[in-house]
Motif scaffolding. Structure first.
Motif, PDB file in Angstrom:
ATOM      1  N   THR A  39     -14.412   8.317  14.082  1.00 27.80           N
ATOM      2  CA  THR A  39     -13.367   7.918  13.539  1.00 27.80           C
ATOM      3  C   THR A  39     -12.252   7.543  14.477  1.00 27.80           C
ATOM      4  O   THR A  39     -11.779   6.327  14.612  1.00 27.80           O
ATOM      5  N   GLN A  40     -11.788   8.345  15.322  1.00 31.54           N
ATOM      6  CA  GLN A  40     -10.675   8.027  16.277  1.00 31.54           C
ATOM      7  C   GLN A  40     -11.369   7.137  17.138  1.00 31.54           C
ATOM      8  O   GLN A  40     -10.325   6.299  17.655  1.00 31.54           O
ATOM      9  N   LEU A  41     -12.313   7.012  17.654  1.00 32.69           N
ATOM     10  CA  LEU A  41     -13.030   6.238  18.521  1.00 32.69           C
ATOM     11  C   LEU A  41     -13.028   4.805  18.099  1.00 32.69           C
ATOM     12  O   LEU A  41     -12.576   3.748  18.744  1.00 32.69           O
ATOM     13  N   LEU A  42     -13.504   4.627  16.868  1.00 33.50           N
ATOM     14  CA  LEU A  42     -13.419   3.479  16.138  1.00 33.50           C
ATOM     15  C   LEU A  42     -11.993   2.836  15.699  1.00 33.50           C
ATOM     16  O   LEU A  42     -11.728   1.627  15.871  1.00 33.50           O
ATOM     17  N   ALA A  43     -10.927   3.815  15.510  1.00 34.67           N
ATOM     18  CA  ALA A  43      -9.631   3.514  15.262  1.00 34.67           C
ATOM     19  C   ALA A  43      -9.036   2.828  16.493  1.00 34.67           C
ATOM     20  O   ALA A  43      -8.216   1.923  16.270  1.00 34.67           O
ATOM     21  N   GLY A  44      -9.519   3.084  17.728  1.00 39.81           N
ATOM     22  CA  GLY A  44      -9.101   2.542  18.919  1.00 39.81           C
ATOM     23  C   GLY A  44      -9.474   1.217  19.052  1.00 39.81           C
ATOM     24  O   GLY A  44      -8.747   0.339  19.460  1.00 39.81           O
ATOM     25  N   LEU A  45     -10.769   1.214  18.661  1.00 39.52           N
ATOM     26  CA  LEU A  45     -11.538  -0.273  18.701  1.00 39.52           C
ATOM     27  C   LEU A  45     -10.851  -1.251  17.893  1.00 39.52           C
ATOM     28  O   LEU A  45     -10.706  -2.348  17.947  1.00 39.52           O
ATOM     29  N   ILE A  46     -10.571  -0.731  16.480  1.00 41.96           N
ATOM     30  CA  ILE A  46     -10.058  -1.469  15.247  1.00 41.96           C
ATOM     31  C   ILE A  46      -8.648  -1.914  15.884  1.00 41.96           C
ATOM     32  O   ILE A  46      -8.098  -3.080  15.727  1.00 41.96           O
ATOM     33  N   ALA A  47      -7.762  -1.090  16.533  1.00 42.08           N
ATOM     34  CA  ALA A  47      -6.612  -1.327  16.919  1.00 42.08           C
ATOM     35  C   ALA A  47      -6.609  -2.499  18.057  1.00 42.08           C
ATOM     36  O   ALA A  47      -5.860  -3.483  18.224  1.00 42.08           O
ATOM     37  N   GLU A  48      -7.663  -2.298  19.057  1.00 45.26           N
ATOM     38  CA  GLU A  48      -7.746  -3.406  20.093  1.00 45.26           C
ATOM     39  C   GLU A  48      -7.945  -4.626  19.213  1.00 45.26           C
ATOM     40  O   GLU A  48      -7.705  -5.773  19.642  1.00 45.26           O
ATOM     41  N   SER A  49      -8.790  -4.672  18.214  1.00 46.50           N
ATOM     42  CA  SER A  49      -9.301  -6.091  17.635  1.00 46.50           C
ATOM     43  C   SER A  49      -8.044  -6.519  16.699  1.00 46.50           C
ATOM     44  O   SER A  49      -7.920  -7.657  16.937  1.00 46.50           O
ATOM     45  N   ASP A  50      -7.322  -5.748  16.171  1.00 46.35           N
ATOM     46  CA  ASP A  50      -6.179  -6.201  15.528  1.00 46.35           C
ATOM     47  C   ASP A  50      -5.163  -6.970  16.600  1.00 46.35           C
ATOM     48  O   ASP A  50      -4.635  -8.021  16.292  1.00 46.35           O
ATOM     49  N   ALA A  51      -5.056  -6.176  17.711  1.00 43.68           N
ATOM     50  CA  ALA A  51      -3.946  -6.470  18.826  1.00 43.68           C
ATOM     51  C   ALA A  51      -4.481  -7.910  19.257  1.00 43.68           C
ATOM     52  O   ALA A  51      -3.613  -8.519  19.924  1.00 43.68           O
ATOM     53  N   SER A  52      -5.700  -7.928  19.665  1.00 40.57           N
ATOM     54  CA  SER A  52      -6.227  -9.143  20.200  1.00 40.57           C
ATOM     55  C   SER A  52      -6.786 -10.341  19.507  1.00 40.57           C
ATOM     56  O   SER A  52      -7.317 -11.370  19.773  1.00 40.57           O
ATOM     57  N   ALA A  53      -6.572 -10.068  18.111  1.00 42.39           N
ATOM     58  CA  ALA A  53      -7.172 -11.028  17.102  1.00 42.39           C
ATOM     59  C   ALA A  53      -8.493 -11.501  17.067  1.00 42.39           C
ATOM     60  O   ALA A  53      -8.898 -12.745  17.225  1.00 42.39           O
ATOM     61  N   ARG A  54      -9.438 -10.368  17.712  1.00 35.87           N
ATOM     62  CA  ARG A  54     -10.852 -10.652  17.828  1.00 35.87           C
ATOM     63  C   ARG A  54     -11.791  -9.684  16.926  1.00 35.87           C
ATOM     64  O   ARG A  54     -11.265  -8.575  16.663  1.00 35.87           O
ATOM     65  N   PRO A  55     -12.431  -9.994  15.867  1.00 37.74           N
ATOM     66  CA  PRO A  55     -13.143  -9.459  14.794  1.00 37.74           C
ATOM     67  C   PRO A  55     -14.213  -8.386  15.351  1.00 37.74           C
ATOM     68  O   PRO A  55     -14.365  -8.543  16.751  1.00 37.74           O
ATOM     69  N   ILE A  56     -14.755  -7.415  14.733  1.00 39.05           N
ATOM     70  CA  ILE A  56     -15.835  -6.565  15.495  1.00 39.05           C
ATOM     71  C   ILE A  56     -16.934  -6.849  14.915  1.00 39.05           C
ATOM     72  O   ILE A  56     -17.098  -6.678  13.465  1.00 39.05           O
ATOM     73  N   ALA A  57     -18.086  -6.941  15.546  1.00 41.25           N
ATOM     74  CA  ALA A  57     -19.384  -7.139  15.047  1.00 41.25           C
ATOM     75  C   ALA A  57     -20.122  -5.972  15.494  1.00 41.25           C
ATOM     76  O   ALA A  57     -20.017  -5.138  16.383  1.00 41.25           O
ATOM     77  N   ALA A  58     -21.032  -5.639  14.659  1.00 38.94           N
ATOM     78  CA  ALA A  58     -21.959  -4.480  14.923  1.00 38.94           C
ATOM     79  C   ALA A  58     -23.419  -4.473  14.221  1.00 38.94           C
ATOM     80  O   ALA A  58     -23.262  -5.324  13.164  1.00 38.94           O
ATOM     81  N   HIS A  59     -24.162  -3.786  14.374  1.00 29.91           N
ATOM     82  CA  HIS A  59     -25.492  -3.632  13.663  1.00 29.91           C
ATOM     83  C   HIS A  59     -25.524  -2.238  13.058  1.00 29.91           C
ATOM     84  O   HIS A  59     -25.495  -1.402  14.379  1.00 29.91           O
ATOM     85  N   VAL A  60     -26.481  -2.046  12.151  1.00 33.55           N
ATOM     86  CA  VAL A  60     -26.800  -0.561  11.774  1.00 33.55           C
ATOM     87  C   VAL A  60     -27.813  -0.572  11.000  1.00 33.55           C
ATOM     88  O   VAL A  60     -28.068  -1.589  10.265  1.00 33.55           O
ATOM     89  N   ALA A  61     -28.805   0.260  11.271  1.00 34.74           N
ATOM     90  CA  ALA A  61     -30.024   0.556  10.498  1.00 34.74           C
ATOM     91  C   ALA A  61     -29.710   0.592   8.869  1.00 34.74           C
ATOM     92  O   ALA A  61     -28.850   1.380   9.015  1.00 34.74           O
ATOM     93  N   CYS A  62     -30.671   0.069   8.330  1.00 29.52           N
ATOM     94  CA  CYS A  62     -30.294  -0.082   6.931  1.00 29.52           C
ATOM     95  C   CYS A  62     -30.526   1.413   6.413  1.00 29.52           C
ATOM     96  O   CYS A  62     -29.827   1.725   5.410  1.00 29.52           O
ATOM     97  N   SER A  63     -31.479   2.194   6.795  1.00 27.27           N
ATOM     98  CA  SER A  63     -31.556   3.686   6.523  1.00 27.27           C
ATOM     99  C   SER A  63     -30.346   4.500   7.253  1.00 27.27           C
ATOM    100  O   SER A  63     -30.447   5.785   6.940  1.00 27.27           O
ATOM    101  N   ASN A  64     -29.475   4.073   7.735  1.00 28.20           N
ATOM    102  CA  ASN A  64     -28.458   4.958   8.707  1.00 28.20           C
ATOM    103  C   ASN A  64     -27.461   5.475   7.679  1.00 28.20           C
ATOM    104  O   ASN A  64     -26.834   4.541   7.185  1.00 28.20           O
ATOM    105  N   PRO A  65     -27.345   6.649   7.236  1.00 26.68           N
ATOM    106  CA  PRO A  65     -26.121   7.099   6.521  1.00 26.68           C
ATOM    107  C   PRO A  65     -24.663   6.828   7.077  1.00 26.68           C
ATOM    108  O   PRO A  65     -23.777   6.904   6.260  1.00 26.68           O
ATOM    109  N   ALA A  66     -24.608   6.550   8.064  1.00 27.00           N
ATOM    110  CA  ALA A  66     -23.583   5.960   8.851  1.00 27.00           C
ATOM    111  C   ALA A  66     -22.577   4.763   8.215  1.00 27.00           C
ATOM    112  O   ALA A  66     -21.776   4.178   8.327  1.00 27.00           O
TER     113      ALA A  66
END
Length: 173
Positions: free
Chosen positions: A110-137
Motif C-alpha cells: 500500500t505504501q509503494l502504491l501510494a507513492g505511485l498514486i501520488a506520482e499519478s496525481d501530480a503528473s496527471a497520468r492515470p495508472i494502468a495495470a493487469h491482474v489475474a482474475c484469480s488473484n485475491p489482490a
C-alpha cells in the motif's frame, strides 16, 4: 475514494535491480506461484519449471517494457519484493508488484502504491495495470481506486484515474 496510505515504514526503499538480485527475484517469483508449486511433479521438476517460467516472464518484461524501472524493494536493507513501472507520456503502467508472502498485509504494498498514486496525481497520468482474475489482490486494488476496464477470462485490465480525471470518469459512468 482512496484510503490514506499507512504510516510511512522507515527503512522501505527502492533501488534498481542488479544481476546479483537474480537469485532473490527467482525465489520471489516462485513464492507467488502456488499454482505451479502445487503441481504433482517431483520437486526438481517443479524447481526447473518455476525457473523457466521466471526467465520467460523476465525476458518478456525486459523486451516489452525496456524503458521501465525494474526496482528491488528493500526493508531495512533486506530484499522483500519487486516493483516494475513503465512511465509513459500519458500513463503510468504498473507491470508488477510482488512481495514475499510473509510480509504481505503489513502495508508495504500500500505504501509503494501510494507513492505511485501520488506520482499519478501530480503528473496527471492515470495508472494502468493487469491482474489475474484469480488473484485475491483484486480487492486491494479496488480499495486503492482501481477499476476493471476489461476481463479476458484470465486477466483483468485495471485503471486508476489521476485525481484531476476522477470526477470526469465518475460522471461518464
Amino acid at each position: 475514494m482512496t484510503p490514506p496510505p499507512p504510516a510511512a515504514l522507515p527503512g522501505l526503499v527502492l533501488r534498481p535491480t542488479e544481476a546479483a538480485d537474480e537469485g532473490f527475484l527467482q525465489a520471489l517469483y516462485a513464492s507467488t506461484r502456488a499454482d505451479l508449486a502445487a503441481l504433482p511433479l517431483p520437486d526438481a521438476a517443479k524447481a526447473a519449471l518455476l525457473a523457466q517460467q521466471y526467465r520467460s516472464q523476465t525476458a518478456h518484461y525486459r523486451a516489452r517494457f525496456a524503458a521501465a524501472d525494474f526496482s528491488l524493494v528493500l526493508l531495512d536493507g533486506a530484499p522483500v519484493g519487486r516493483l516494475i513501472v513503465a512511465r509513459g507520456r500519458h500513463e503510468l503502467h504498473l507491470i508488477d508488484i510482488s512481495l514475499l508472502p510473509a510480509l504481505q498485509g503489513r502495508g508495504i504494498g500500500t505504501q509503494l502504491l501510494a507513492g505511485l498514486i501520488a506520482e499519478s496525481d501530480a503528473s496527471a497520468r492515470p495508472i494502468a495495470a493487469h491482474v489475474a482474475c484469480s488473484n485475491p489482490a483484486r480487492a486491494w486494488y479496488a480499495r486503492l481506486g482501481f477499476r476493471s476496464l476489461a476481463d479476458d477470462g484470465v486477466y483483468l485490465r485495471l485503471h486508476r484515474p489521476c485525481a484531476d480525471a476522477a470526477p470526469a470518469m465518475e460522471a461518464q459512468a
